[in-house]
Scaffold this active site. Sequence first.
Site, short mmCIF file in Angstrom:
data_model
loop_
_atom_site.label_atom_id
_atom_site.label_comp_id
_atom_site.label_asym_id
_atom_site.label_seq_id
_atom_site.Cartn_x
_atom_site.Cartn_y
_atom_site.Cartn_z
N ASN A 15 -13.00 -9.87 -1.73
CA ASN A 15 -11.83 -10.56 -1.19
C ASN A 15 -12.24 -11.18 0.14
O ASN A 15 -12.38 -10.47 1.13
CB ASN A 15 -10.69 -9.56 -1.01
CG ASN A 15 -9.46 -10.19 -0.38
OD1 ASN A 15 -9.41 -11.41 -0.20
ND2 ASN A 15 -8.48 -9.37 -0.06
N LYS A 17 -10.60 -13.08 2.00
CA LYS A 17 -9.47 -13.24 2.94
C LYS A 17 -9.53 -14.63 3.57
O LYS A 17 -9.95 -15.57 2.92
CB LYS A 17 -9.46 -12.10 3.96
CG LYS A 17 -9.53 -10.71 3.28
CD LYS A 17 -9.31 -9.56 4.19
CE LYS A 17 -9.39 -8.25 3.40
NZ LYS A 17 -9.11 -7.08 4.19
N HIS A 100 -1.61 -7.58 -1.88
CA HIS A 100 -2.50 -7.05 -0.85
C HIS A 100 -1.68 -6.58 0.35
O HIS A 100 -0.68 -7.21 0.71
CB HIS A 100 -3.52 -8.11 -0.42
CG HIS A 100 -4.63 -7.52 0.37
ND1 HIS A 100 -4.50 -7.21 1.70
CD2 HIS A 100 -5.87 -7.13 0.01
CE1 HIS A 100 -5.62 -6.66 2.13
NE2 HIS A 100 -6.48 -6.61 1.13
N GLU A 102 -2.10 -6.87 3.39
CA GLU A 102 -1.93 -7.90 4.45
C GLU A 102 -0.80 -8.85 4.07
O GLU A 102 -0.07 -9.33 4.94
CB GLU A 102 -3.26 -8.63 4.68
CG GLU A 102 -4.26 -7.72 5.38
CD GLU A 102 -5.72 -7.95 5.01
OE1 GLU A 102 -6.04 -9.01 4.45
OE2 GLU A 102 -6.53 -7.05 5.26
N GLU A 172 -5.70 0.59 -2.21
CA GLU A 172 -6.27 0.28 -0.90
C GLU A 172 -5.43 0.95 0.18
O GLU A 172 -4.42 0.39 0.63
CB GLU A 172 -6.28 -1.23 -0.66
CG GLU A 172 -7.13 -2.01 -1.65
CD GLU A 172 -7.58 -3.34 -1.08
OE1 GLU A 172 -8.79 -3.55 -0.98
OE2 GLU A 172 -6.72 -4.16 -0.69
N GLY A 178 -10.60 -2.53 6.77
CA GLY A 178 -11.16 -3.19 7.96
C GLY A 178 -11.33 -2.27 9.15
O GLY A 178 -11.58 -2.73 10.26
N SER A 218 -13.03 -0.43 3.48
CA SER A 218 -14.30 -0.12 4.14
C SER A 218 -15.39 0.36 3.18
O SER A 218 -16.17 1.25 3.51
CB SER A 218 -14.08 0.89 5.27
OG SER A 218 -13.22 0.33 6.26
P1 13P Z 1 -12.53 -4.04 4.01
O1 13P Z 1 -13.59 -3.84 2.94
O2 13P Z 1 -12.94 -5.05 5.04
O3 13P Z 1 -12.05 -2.76 4.58
O4 13P Z 1 -11.27 -4.72 3.28
C1 13P Z 1 -10.78 -4.16 2.10
C2 13P Z 1 -9.79 -5.08 1.52
O5 13P Z 1 -8.73 -5.31 2.09
C3 13P Z 1 -10.11 -5.75 0.25
O6 13P Z 1 -9.01 -6.38 -0.29
#
Ligand code: 13P
Length: 255
Positions: A15, A17, A100, A102, A172, A178, A218
């Site tokens: 992803n 983003k 997601h 976010e 997640e 992150g 992560s």
């Molecule tokens: P990270 O791998 O940067 O923690 O992000 C995970 C994520 O949100 C994948 O959709």
Amino acid sequence: MSRVKIMRKHIVAGNWKMNNGLVQTTTLISELKQQVKTSDAEVMIAPSFTNLWHAFEATRQDDIEVVAQNMHFAENGAYTGEVSAGMLKSLGIKTVILGHSERRAYFNETDEALAKKIDTALANGMRVIFCFGEELSDRKAGKHEEVVKGQLVNALCHLKAEDFEHIVLAYEPVWAIGTGETATPEQAQDMHAFIRNLFRERYDANVADNLSILYGGSVKPNNAKEIFSKPDVDGGLIGGASLKAEDFYAIVNAF
Ligand code: 13P
């Protein structure tokens, strides 16, 4: 358009983003193509909307599926700035990430809106990678299973058993995204087993056993193998580490 049937499989999806313009997208894809896949995992990348067509064209001959990060629930209309399932399909995109954390946190996406998006995606013959997961405060309060169950039931449990052939789940935990703080392999396994069991109870063993359940939060080259070794973890949704070809393929090859 032919539908992709999901039977349980290993999947590693990057992803991206809101990262990578056209030049970086071109560079990263050409670096990805130089990597060698030794695992059986399906590989997906999710660039921004503006780079989907370019990424799709650039990977046409490769074992990499280009997927979208989001879409609107309406088929079309006065929704300035939004993208529909039909628009994605017109590019050849067959899979969309929905829900997601976010999107939930910054764009107020609710379970109800996500249920509508899922219906639209399925009605358009697309498959869905559905994301969900608890916040740190939920886990600290011991409510993580309850919260995840609510997210899954509200968004998915109106579907028919056969619809789950077109659904991939991505657990997640928000506190692991992150942050560099991964769920332990045991925490991931416990939650994935809980989720599979929920679908066994709500539907049947066939639905539960065929669900691919990815872990995200992560995942890095140094922890992927241990997380992926757990029996109910079928792959990963990778953020930061998917932006470096070498790291992403180290994770793909962790299976
Ligand atoms: P990270 O791998 O940067 O923690 O992000 C995970 C994520 O949100 C994948 O959709």
